[in-house]
Design an enzyme around this catalytic site. Sequence first.
Site, mmCIF file in Angstrom:
data_model
loop_
_atom_site.group_PDB
_atom_site.id
_atom_site.type_symbol
_atom_site.label_atom_id
_atom_site.label_comp_id
_atom_site.label_asym_id
_atom_site.label_seq_id
_atom_site.Cartn_x
_atom_site.Cartn_y
_atom_site.Cartn_z
ATOM 1 N N GLY A 1 52.840 -8.040 -34.346
ATOM 2 C CA GLY A 1 51.543 -7.745 -33.755
ATOM 3 C C GLY A 1 50.391 -8.420 -34.465
ATOM 4 O O GLY A 1 49.330 -8.620 -33.889
ATOM 5 N N GLN A 2 50.593 -8.765 -35.737
ATOM 6 C CA GLN A 2 49.493 -9.314 -36.531
ATOM 7 C C GLN A 2 49.739 -10.800 -36.827
ATOM 8 O O GLN A 2 50.888 -11.248 -36.869
ATOM 9 C CB GLN A 2 49.369 -8.544 -37.846
ATOM 10 C CG GLN A 2 49.047 -7.074 -37.641
ATOM 11 C CD GLN A 2 48.802 -6.368 -38.950
ATOM 12 O OE1 GLN A 2 47.709 -6.394 -39.466
ATOM 13 N NE2 GLN A 2 49.824 -5.758 -39.497
ATOM 14 N N LYS B 1 41.612 -12.522 -25.074
ATOM 15 C CA LYS B 1 41.079 -12.299 -26.424
ATOM 16 C C LYS B 1 40.863 -13.632 -27.121
ATOM 17 O O LYS B 1 39.850 -13.855 -27.766
ATOM 18 C CB LYS B 1 42.045 -11.446 -27.255
ATOM 19 C CG LYS B 1 42.136 -10.017 -26.802
ATOM 20 C CD LYS B 1 42.991 -9.182 -27.734
ATOM 21 C CE LYS B 1 44.459 -9.565 -27.729
ATOM 22 N NZ LYS B 1 45.146 -9.407 -26.447
ATOM 23 N N MET C 1 56.664 -3.222 -31.182
ATOM 24 C CA MET C 1 56.465 -1.875 -31.731
ATOM 25 C C MET C 1 57.392 -0.815 -31.137
ATOM 26 O O MET C 1 57.700 0.166 -31.795
ATOM 27 C CB MET C 1 55.014 -1.431 -31.544
ATOM 28 C CG MET C 1 54.027 -2.257 -32.306
ATOM 29 S SD MET C 1 54.461 -2.402 -34.030
ATOM 30 C CE MET C 1 54.645 -4.146 -34.167
HETATM 31 S S1 SF4 Z 1 47.329 -15.439 -30.537
HETATM 32 FE FE1 SF4 Z 1 47.588 -13.621 -29.264
HETATM 33 S S2 SF4 Z 1 45.521 -12.857 -28.960
HETATM 34 FE FE2 SF4 Z 1 45.321 -14.980 -29.631
HETATM 35 S S3 SF4 Z 1 45.248 -16.197 -27.742
HETATM 36 FE FE3 SF4 Z 1 47.368 -16.113 -28.382
HETATM 37 S S4 SF4 Z 1 48.252 -14.384 -27.249
HETATM 38 FE FE4 SF4 Z 1 45.999 -14.158 -27.193
#
Ligand code: SF4
Lengths: 811, 78
Positions: A387-388, A91, A350
Amino acid sequence: MRPHDLDRRNFLKMSALAAATALAHAQAGLPDDDALRETEPLPDLDVTWNKAPCRFCGTGCHVQVGVRDGRVVAIAGDQLADVNKGLLCVKGYHVGMILYGKDRLKQPMLRKRGVLEPISWDEALDIMAKRVMDNPAGFAFYGSGQWTIPEGYAAQKLMKAGLSSNHIEPNARLCMASAVTGFLSTYGVDEPAGCYEDLDECNVLIMWGNNPAEMHPVLFSRVIDRRIRGDDVMLIDIGTRRTRTTQYCQHYLEMKPHGDLAIANGIAHLLIKNGTYDKDFVAKFCNFRTDTEPTTLNGQAIDFDQYKQKVAQYTPEYVEEVSGVPAEKIRLLGDLFGRRDVRITSVWCMGMNQHTRGTAINRLVHGVHLLSGHFGKPGDAPTSLTGQPSACGTAREVGTLCHLLPGGRLVAKEEHRRDCEQRWNLPEGRIKAEPGYHTVQMFEKFCTPTDEGGDITTVFVQVTNPGQTLPDVHRLLQAKEKLKDKFLIVSDVYPTATTALADLVLPAALWVEKNGIYGNSERRTQQWFKMVKPPGEARDDTWMTIALARRLYDLGHPGMKDKDGKFLFQVTNDAGEEVPVWDWEHYYDVNVDRALYEEYRPFTHLKHKNVAPYDELVQARGLRWPVVEKENGVWQETKFRFVAEYDPFVTKEEGVKFYHSVTEDNRALIWFCPWEPPEESPDSEYPFWLCTGRVLEHWHTGTMTMRTPPLKRAMPQAYVEMNRDDARKLALSNGEIVLLTTRRGELELPVWIDGRGRPPRGTVFVPFFDERLLVNELTLAAIDPHSKQPDYKKCAAAIRKISHTQTAQKT
Amino acid sequence: MPISGLVVTIQRPIECGAEVMRRVQADARFTCGEPCGDRLPLVLEAEDDAAARQAHDWLHSLPGVAHVDVAFVGFLDE
Ligand code: SF4
């Protein structure tokens, strides 16, 4: 190929090779990183490179963003960032593409006769201001852990200081509220003591209901990389289904939902029975508490003998019966925690938080670390992940939850209200003492007819997508459509399940289209600058909040002034002159982020969460608070809290000090909380457990990642993951369509057998990223009594084969 | 046409790396950088995303490859 293309191509190749070479050197530890950083810069070629944290998860990796001709053209992992050391996940290295989806929102739109029609910003602000002026008490603000710190701070100030209303919540209520109540009731103060370096130092890593191989891949790769280098690290996965993480683990402990409570109590029981708990640590630094009936946040004090008696029933055999995990595996955990020669890190996200006993299991995991003395050394820590990207920075530290004020203060505490009123120069009594509505309540009130007690009539949503993420979303948001006096305002970057329900849609700037500051999972505050312009009329969320406040000021709302009559969001330039930042033309005449952040920064000192000055953040790839200035003028971050070696607020003589202790004696609390069955369990009508969650390729509701072509192609739609035996019993094969039903709704989905994850018999899993297949129409809105966080991980479901077609759809 | 910067980690003992190097160098999709210990930096040029993914998977599947990290993605053409 045109010469210009060739030039671009060469540039990209050179950049790619430079970045790969730098990463290879850094990973191999050759040569010294600092020297490398000077010798291997990314090529220039008219490209401006600048740092930013990744827009997605709470890991908080840093990227280098390459901008050319006003457009983001390349992304590289940031070699200087301690979090990711040049690495990114799938991502992260596509993060630049999130800006360029074809359907970006570019103009404010008002719903007229059922259709969204373009209007001007002036009209939009007039409509919003009128809604607030007509019924200030009925106005609620709903944001997220993706709000930047200044965005959250501005929203918080508008509501609590300006409108004397505490009806403000971030979506973080849905993802980490149980971690907050766990930390608060254990240490008296929120957020982890340790940091990601625990992953580099531990001998044993226990993942409690956590799948970091997909959800925090860069953190997980830190551990896997140690293994590749020959380090001996034992990985233990405690979960309700096999995931990608399980493949790397020496031990997989498959538990029944809620089995984690019994497992943690079982470890405590064995530590005491075997005499292997850390007597010295416990005697010096801990007190004991038990849950009560009815349950309260602070419980009831007990002594060690009473605690011992309470955990005594959690023998390995009893734990096996309740959790399904074999007794010898419980003994394995008990033995590991009883050893002094290993360092144990626990991580969770979570699985432990979205749990109707979320506060309890958070307390218990802290408890086994405290009881065993696996605390306070690098690699020996209980650490929650978020998560955010700014769940910690904005939701927890700024305090955008309905019961909080900035810096860990509480609206219910008079001295905290007075302190904030003083800092904001408000008349005494401006801040309301009663907490506002928590998320589920807020949307229940919004979806209840006004004359039946539904006293929230307008909700302003920024930076989140409750139309897809609220549990039982038929009842908690879609029901609003029938209530004509309710009004939903949504600021977002793309059309979403929430804008589909909105009455007013506002186009927002995204990520590097604006200045920003995030706070990641390890207490690291990270700053970035605006690099490209937002498209069309899209504007910053902070600006929207300030512009709304100014409209209210102009309309004579008394709350928009401080006690000297000055505008609540007065921002001045270097000459001390007020800048009309509510006017978009002047918004970037000064750095509003800097002004708001520096106003906020002193709030962080009360709970010893001192964040770094803005100008220090500009120089760094984030700094972990508390950040304090040393005598030589250097600002020093803190890797590990509460221990003298690292924490500036603990002296050598004190050794370990929980300086915000609930019991006010510098001790942490070891809790006993009993195992209890889940809120809803399978029965003859709904015989399956339904669990929901994320997948590697998509982040949250897919608003951004489903518009990133490589990510969408890699994982194009949601599915229901099933156990092979269950599928055989229902005569199902891969790709066939089933009707998944719960007491709240139904959904058609294709079946995936032995796919990404492998649930045990009787369990199914559905990811929530796909807005065409809203699994939250099926989930349960039952909440933890303390954190008010819903449980998305378990409810009862039924499955019926309906066809052989390959195209799933919402029913 | 996607271009990415990759780092291949060679399994220990790193002698396995010689064969990996030979196969990657013989493949027109890749441009190799200077190896560094057990890490091999390289650039992948592919026709489209599907081809890039395929090449990535191929690298992963080579005997002697422990890991493939992505260091850079250019997406000008997306
Ligand atoms: S912050 Fe999360 S989504 Fe972004 S590169 Fe790092 S592990 Fe991947």
